[in-house]
Design an enzyme around this catalytic site. Structure first.
Site, PDB file in Angstrom:
ATOM      1  N   ASN A 115       0.991  -1.286   0.024  1.00  0.00           N
ATOM      2  CA  ASN A 115       0.170  -0.074   0.142  1.00  0.00           C
ATOM      3  C   ASN A 115       0.954   1.358  -0.086  1.00  0.00           C
ATOM      4  OD1 ASN A 115      -1.824   2.246   0.504  1.00  0.00           O
ATOM      5  ND2 ASN A 115      -2.063   1.362   2.734  1.00  0.00           N
ATOM      6  N   TRP A 116       0.886   1.906  -1.096  1.00  0.00           N
ATOM      7  CA  TRP A 116       2.033   3.160  -1.037  1.00  0.00           C
ATOM      8  C   TRP A 116       1.349   4.144  -0.462  1.00  0.00           C
ATOM      9  CZ3 TRP A 116       4.653   3.360  -6.564  1.00  0.00           C
ATOM     10  CH2 TRP A 116       5.858   2.459  -6.690  1.00  0.00           C
ATOM     11  N   LYS A 117      -0.009   4.358   0.062  1.00  0.00           N
ATOM     12  CA  LYS A 117      -0.688   5.638   0.277  1.00  0.00           C
ATOM     13  C   LYS A 117      -0.538   6.583  -0.404  1.00  0.00           C
ATOM     14  CE  LYS A 117       0.330   3.347   4.800  1.00  0.00           C
ATOM     15  NZ  LYS A 117       0.131   3.641   6.453  1.00  0.00           N
ATOM     16  N   GLU A 149      -6.899   4.259   8.026  1.00  0.00           N
ATOM     17  CA  GLU A 149      -6.660   5.686   7.656  1.00  0.00           C
ATOM     18  C   GLU A 149      -8.060   6.282   6.835  1.00  0.00           C
ATOM     19  OE1 GLU A 149      -2.872   5.265   5.763  1.00  0.00           O
ATOM     20  OE2 GLU A 149      -1.999   4.816   7.471  1.00  0.00           O
ATOM     21  N   GLY A 161       2.562   2.014  10.717  1.00  0.00           N
ATOM     22  CA  GLY A 161       3.515   3.049  10.668  1.00  0.00           C
ATOM     23  C   GLY A 161       4.253   3.471  11.714  1.00  0.00           C
ATOM     24  N   HIS A 194      -9.585   0.828   4.874  1.00  0.00           N
ATOM     25  CA  HIS A 194      -8.295   1.016   5.626  1.00  0.00           C
ATOM     26  C   HIS A 194      -8.497   1.758   6.998  1.00  0.00           C
ATOM     27  CE1 HIS A 194      -4.128   2.279   6.669  1.00  0.00           C
ATOM     28  NE2 HIS A 194      -3.655   1.243   5.915  1.00  0.00           N
ATOM     29  N   SER A 228       3.495  -2.401  10.330  1.00  0.00           N
ATOM     30  CA  SER A 228       4.936  -2.244  10.353  1.00  0.00           C
ATOM     31  C   SER A 228       5.738  -3.563   9.966  1.00  0.00           C
ATOM     32  CB  SER A 228       5.388  -1.910  11.965  1.00  0.00           C
ATOM     33  OG  SER A 228       4.981  -0.612  12.197  1.00  0.00           O
ATOM     34  N   GLU A 232      -5.340  -5.218  10.557  1.00  0.00           N
ATOM     35  CA  GLU A 232      -4.096  -4.278  11.045  1.00  0.00           C
ATOM     36  C   GLU A 232      -4.246  -3.362  11.964  1.00  0.00           C
ATOM     37  OE1 GLU A 232      -2.277  -2.728   7.006  1.00  0.00           O
ATOM     38  OE2 GLU A 232      -4.216  -1.683   7.036  1.00  0.00           O
ATOM     39  N   GLY A 274       2.800  -1.228   4.156  1.00  0.00           N
ATOM     40  CA  GLY A 274       2.835  -0.038   3.920  1.00  0.00           C
ATOM     41  C   GLY A 274       4.190   0.545   3.526  1.00  0.00           C
ATOM     42  N   GLY A 275       4.973   1.069   4.609  1.00  0.00           N
ATOM     43  CA  GLY A 275       6.226   1.990   4.117  1.00  0.00           C
ATOM     44  C   GLY A 275       7.053   1.111   3.405  1.00  0.00           C
TER      45      GLY A 275
HETATM   46  C1  PEP Z   1      -0.603  -0.136   6.088  1.00  0.00           C
HETATM   47  O1  PEP Z   1      -0.783   1.178   5.748  1.00  0.00           O
HETATM   48  O2  PEP Z   1      -1.388  -0.830   5.658  1.00  0.00           O
HETATM   49  C2  PEP Z   1       0.409  -0.371   6.735  1.00  0.00           C
HETATM   50  C3  PEP Z   1       0.642  -1.737   7.103  1.00  0.00           C
HETATM   51  O3  PEP Z   1       1.574   0.410   6.808  1.00  0.00           O
HETATM   52  P1  PEP Z   1       2.936   0.129   7.666  1.00  0.00           P
HETATM   53  O4  PEP Z   1       3.356  -1.151   6.935  1.00  0.00           O
HETATM   54  O5  PEP Z   1       3.821   1.308   7.208  1.00  0.00           O
HETATM   55  O6  PEP Z   1       2.508   0.109   8.994  1.00  0.00           O
END
Ligand code: PEP
Length: 247
Positions: free
Chosen positions: A11-13, A97, A171, A95, A210, A165, A231-232
């Site tokens: 997920n590049w957000k 967010e 993050g 998600h 994470s 999640e 994500g990241g």
């Molecule tokens: C996400 O945004 O779905 C996520 C899991 O982010 P991160 O891996 O950066 O915690």
């Protein structure tokens, strides 16, 4: 029932410009033999270009959200049909967010999930508790409640996955312990079999929050973990490939 192939989705957000497609290309080039289905979900602006860039590769492209309607007066939104038209095969819905920033309820997420099905997209439906809910001992009730509220009955017989999640792990560099992840994934599995019978056993339950190359082996081999939403660490091909290779 045969176990589904694990899904590792990035997920590049709200990150990435056209130049970032080089990272997507590097993921495709470095994939090699893998047991995983691999997907990248860029911003809507990049879906078509990424789908074109990856068209001869095994890497699928997904959206990060879709509107519940197929078209109409919804400035700034993207319909599932538009994502599919741009080359997406999957879409993330619900998600945390989106739930937090846009007030998306379980009912709204269920409507988006239906929209994804209508457009022929495979939904990745996200659920997860906040830190306050975990501290209050409400994690399983919250998460299974979100699963019930966000998954419409029309998913029966369709390809989809659920991503667990924990909001406090996204993050932050924090992750639940492996037994904590397994407890939640088992509760989600039990809810899926209640809702969809035997077919509920074949739904991949992804972990997200994470995930990085250094913790991926342990997380991806935990009981009832059927992949990861990343994500990241999906923004850099080397890190994302490190996670995929941990399978
Ligand atoms: C996400 O945004 O779905 C996520 C899991 O982010 P991160 O891996 O950066 O915690």
């Amino acid at each position: 029932m045969t176990a589904p192939r694990p899904l590792i989705a990035g997920n590049w957000k709200m990150n990435g410009l056209a130049a970032s497609l080089a990272e997507a290309k590097a993921v495709a080039a470095g994939l090699g033999d893998t047991a995983a289905r691999v997907a990248l979900c860029p911003s809507a602006t990049l879906v078509a270009q990424m789908a074109w860039t990856l068209k001869d590769s095994a890497v699928l492209v997904g959206g990060q959200d879709c509107h519940a309607q197929a078209s109409g007066a919804h400035t700034g939104d993207v319909a599932a049909e538009q994502l599919a038209d741009a080359g997406a095969k999957l879409v993330i819905v619900g998600h945390s967010e989106r739930r937090a920033d846009h007030g998306e309820t379980d009912a709204a997420v269920a409507a988006k999930t239906l929209a994804a099905l209508r457009a022929g997209l495979e939904p990745i439906v996200c659920v997860g508790e906040t830190l306050e809910q975990r501290k209050a001992g409400d994690t399983l009730a919250v998460v299974t409640g979100q699963v019930r509220g966000s998954l419409p009955a029309e998913l029966a017989g369709k390809a989809f996955s659920v991503a667990y999640e924990p909001v406090w792990a996204i993050g932050t560099g924090l992750t639940p312990t492996t037994p904590e992840i397994e407890d939640v994934h088992r509760a989600i599995r039990a809810t899926l079999t209640e809702l969809f019978g035997e077919a509920g056993r074949a739904v991949p339950i992804l972990y997200g929050g994470s995930v990085k190359p250094s913790n991926a082996v342990e997380i991806l081999h935990a009981d009832e973990v059927g992949g990861a939403l990343v994500g990241g660490a999906s923004l850099k091909a080397d890190d994302f490939l490190g996670i995929i290779r941990a399978l």
